[in-house]
Design a protein around this motif. Sequence first.
Motif, PDB file in Angstrom:
ATOM      1  N   TYR A 178      36.373   9.391  11.806  1.00 22.55           N
ATOM      2  CA  TYR A 178      36.627  10.696  11.457  1.00 22.55           C
ATOM      3  C   TYR A 178      37.982  11.054  11.940  1.00 22.55           C
ATOM      4  O   TYR A 178      38.890  11.967  11.305  1.00 22.55           O
ATOM      5  CB  TYR A 178      35.345  11.463  12.399  1.00 22.55           C
ATOM      6  N   MET A 179      38.268  10.814  13.140  1.00 21.52           N
ATOM      7  CA  MET A 179      39.672  10.275  13.853  1.00 21.52           C
ATOM      8  C   MET A 179      40.816   9.955  13.023  1.00 21.52           C
ATOM      9  O   MET A 179      41.612  10.095  13.208  1.00 21.52           O
ATOM     10  CB  MET A 179      39.506  10.220  15.305  1.00 21.52           C
ATOM     11  N   ALA A 180      40.483   8.650  12.443  1.00 25.89           N
ATOM     12  CA  ALA A 180      41.171   7.627  12.182  1.00 25.89           C
ATOM     13  C   ALA A 180      42.203   7.994  10.837  1.00 25.89           C
ATOM     14  O   ALA A 180      43.327   7.912  10.662  1.00 25.89           O
ATOM     15  CB  ALA A 180      40.708   6.278  11.312  1.00 25.89           C
ATOM     16  N   GLN A 181      40.844   8.738  10.322  1.00 21.82           N
ATOM     17  CA  GLN A 181      41.911   9.597   8.352  1.00 21.82           C
ATOM     18  C   GLN A 181      43.104  10.418   8.071  1.00 21.82           C
ATOM     19  O   GLN A 181      44.092  10.090   8.036  1.00 21.82           O
ATOM     20  CB  GLN A 181      40.440  10.389   7.996  1.00 21.82           C
ATOM     21  N   PRO A 182      43.166  11.737   9.523  1.00 18.94           N
ATOM     22  CA  PRO A 182      44.800  11.794   9.836  1.00 18.94           C
ATOM     23  C   PRO A 182      45.378  11.117  10.254  1.00 18.94           C
ATOM     24  O   PRO A 182      47.048  11.853   9.744  1.00 18.94           O
ATOM     25  CB  PRO A 182      44.287  13.420  10.429  1.00 18.94           C
ATOM     26  N   LEU A 183      45.430   9.971  10.741  1.00 17.34           N
ATOM     27  CA  LEU A 183      46.060   9.355  11.525  1.00 17.34           C
ATOM     28  C   LEU A 183      47.070   8.861  10.271  1.00 17.34           C
ATOM     29  O   LEU A 183      47.469   7.726  10.500  1.00 17.34           O
ATOM     30  CB  LEU A 183      45.638   7.914  12.211  1.00 17.34           C
ATOM     31  N   GLY A 184      46.187   8.691   8.828  1.00 18.74           N
ATOM     32  CA  GLY A 184      46.623   7.763   7.618  1.00 18.74           C
ATOM     33  C   GLY A 184      46.148   6.470   7.436  1.00 18.74           C
ATOM     34  O   GLY A 184      46.832   5.324   6.802  1.00 18.74           O
ATOM     35  N   PHE A 185      44.790   6.409   8.100  1.00 18.63           N
ATOM     36  CA  PHE A 185      44.589   5.121   7.745  1.00 18.63           C
ATOM     37  C   PHE A 185      43.254   4.824   6.906  1.00 18.63           C
ATOM     38  O   PHE A 185      42.413   6.371   7.305  1.00 18.63           O
ATOM     39  CB  PHE A 185      43.537   4.519   9.396  1.00 18.63           C
ATOM     40  N   ASP A 186      43.147   4.259   5.870  1.00 13.98           N
ATOM     41  CA  ASP A 186      42.071   4.265   4.932  1.00 13.98           C
ATOM     42  C   ASP A 186      41.640   3.262   5.887  1.00 13.98           C
ATOM     43  O   ASP A 186      41.241   1.983   5.895  1.00 13.98           O
ATOM     44  CB  ASP A 186      42.707   3.285   3.406  1.00 13.98           C
ATOM     45  N   VAL A 187      39.732   4.327   5.917  1.00 17.39           N
ATOM     46  CA  VAL A 187      38.437   3.554   6.314  1.00 17.39           C
ATOM     47  C   VAL A 187      37.891   2.538   6.274  1.00 17.39           C
ATOM     48  O   VAL A 187      37.065   2.978   4.813  1.00 17.39           O
ATOM     49  CB  VAL A 187      38.253   4.316   7.508  1.00 17.39           C
ATOM     50  N   LEU A 188      37.418   1.458   6.540  1.00 15.89           N
ATOM     51  CA  LEU A 188      36.143   0.427   5.913  1.00 15.89           C
ATOM     52  C   LEU A 188      35.404   0.566   7.135  1.00 15.89           C
ATOM     53  O   LEU A 188      35.756   0.220   7.987  1.00 15.89           O
ATOM     54  CB  LEU A 188      36.891  -0.829   4.776  1.00 15.89           C
ATOM     55  N   MET A 189      34.077   0.449   6.478  1.00 21.31           N
ATOM     56  CA  MET A 189      33.099  -0.066   7.530  1.00 21.31           C
ATOM     57  C   MET A 189      31.971  -0.611   6.624  1.00 21.31           C
ATOM     58  O   MET A 189      32.036  -0.951   5.835  1.00 21.31           O
ATOM     59  CB  MET A 189      32.151   0.969   7.653  1.00 21.31           C
ATOM     60  N   CYS A 190      31.251  -1.927   8.077  1.00 23.49           N
ATOM     61  CA  CYS A 190      30.741  -2.452   7.316  1.00 23.49           C
ATOM     62  C   CYS A 190      30.058  -3.096   8.559  1.00 23.49           C
ATOM     63  O   CYS A 190      29.938  -3.211   9.989  1.00 23.49           O
ATOM     64  CB  CYS A 190      31.616  -4.483   7.532  1.00 23.49           C
ATOM     65  N   ASP A 191      28.599  -3.182   8.812  1.00 20.60           N
ATOM     66  CA  ASP A 191      27.207  -3.460   8.760  1.00 20.60           C
ATOM     67  C   ASP A 191      26.004  -3.641   8.496  1.00 20.60           C
ATOM     68  O   ASP A 191      25.589  -2.821   7.748  1.00 20.60           O
ATOM     69  CB  ASP A 191      27.061  -1.995   9.306  1.00 20.60           C
TER      70      ASP A 191
END
Length: 321
Positions: A178-191
């Motif tokens: 949630y916090m990374a996206q305003p910092l300009g990161f395209d977020v990917l998750m694996c679990d």
Amino acid sequence: MESLDLDVLKAALSWHQADFDVSLATVVQTWGSAPRPPGSLLAIRSDGLVMGSVSGGCIEDDLIARIRTQGMPAKAELVQYGVTREQAQHFGLPCGGILELVLEPLRDVAWIESVLQQTSLHQLVERTLHLSSGKVELAQGQRQQALRFDGETLVMVFGPQLRLLIIGAGQLSQLVAYMAQPLGFDVLMCDPREEYTGTWQSNLGQHLSGMPDDVVVEIKPDAHTAIVALTHDPKLDDMALLEALKSEAFYVGALGSRANNKKRRERLALFDLSEDQINRLHGPIGLHIGSRVPSEIAVSILAEIVSVKNGVAPSQKKLPV
């Protein structure tokens, strides 16, 4: 570009669809201590409402006054601030700072719709604006492609320039995403654990199925990729780290105490990793800010990632655990 700049485009599109006249200001060049970097965006509505930022506020005030008194520009034009000491003081620019921006009226917003659609699909979009004609061209963008401006043609890339792969879908992972996206990161998750992925929301980032080590190899981490292992389960975190530490990712970190990270490094040494590769691991993860609750831990993790990205050495050492 920052993902917040996409909010500027969304506002501009919404205002245009509501029959307001809208102009878009883009910082194209700076000299000295300018308050905002090239690529910063500001949307200005005909009634003076604004979204975004190109300075600390004084230049925005001048642009609003310009729009209210002179109306929208007939075509894209170059505007410069801070050439003289008097201007710098009047507009609130630091001493010696000079800022140039392109101010363009938004007549046809089809390009904005296309940019928003493509970036929502995790695609980078290159936009070219020809100032004399107002013509806009779109093409596939390249990660970390810098803004270019030659006085007549403005080229910039829209979409996240950085990627963050999170191993784990728990509460901490969701906060980091949630916090990374305003910092300009395209977020990917694996679990691979369905018990955790069931609460992952699509707006937090893209869920990549598969085992962590396979996913790391699949995304081909480059120098604009950060990877964090946050499951606290060695069977999952270590698998991802084995591949991440061999990649070009600019940051690789893992959750855990100093003691647990010491054991992790010993386990990693049993595999085909060099000492230099193992030493790339950030663990305990994050800057020491006395964090204890998940939201504070998320802040510390992202602060360390940003400091590494910017080449800034942390001013505080992590305390031993």
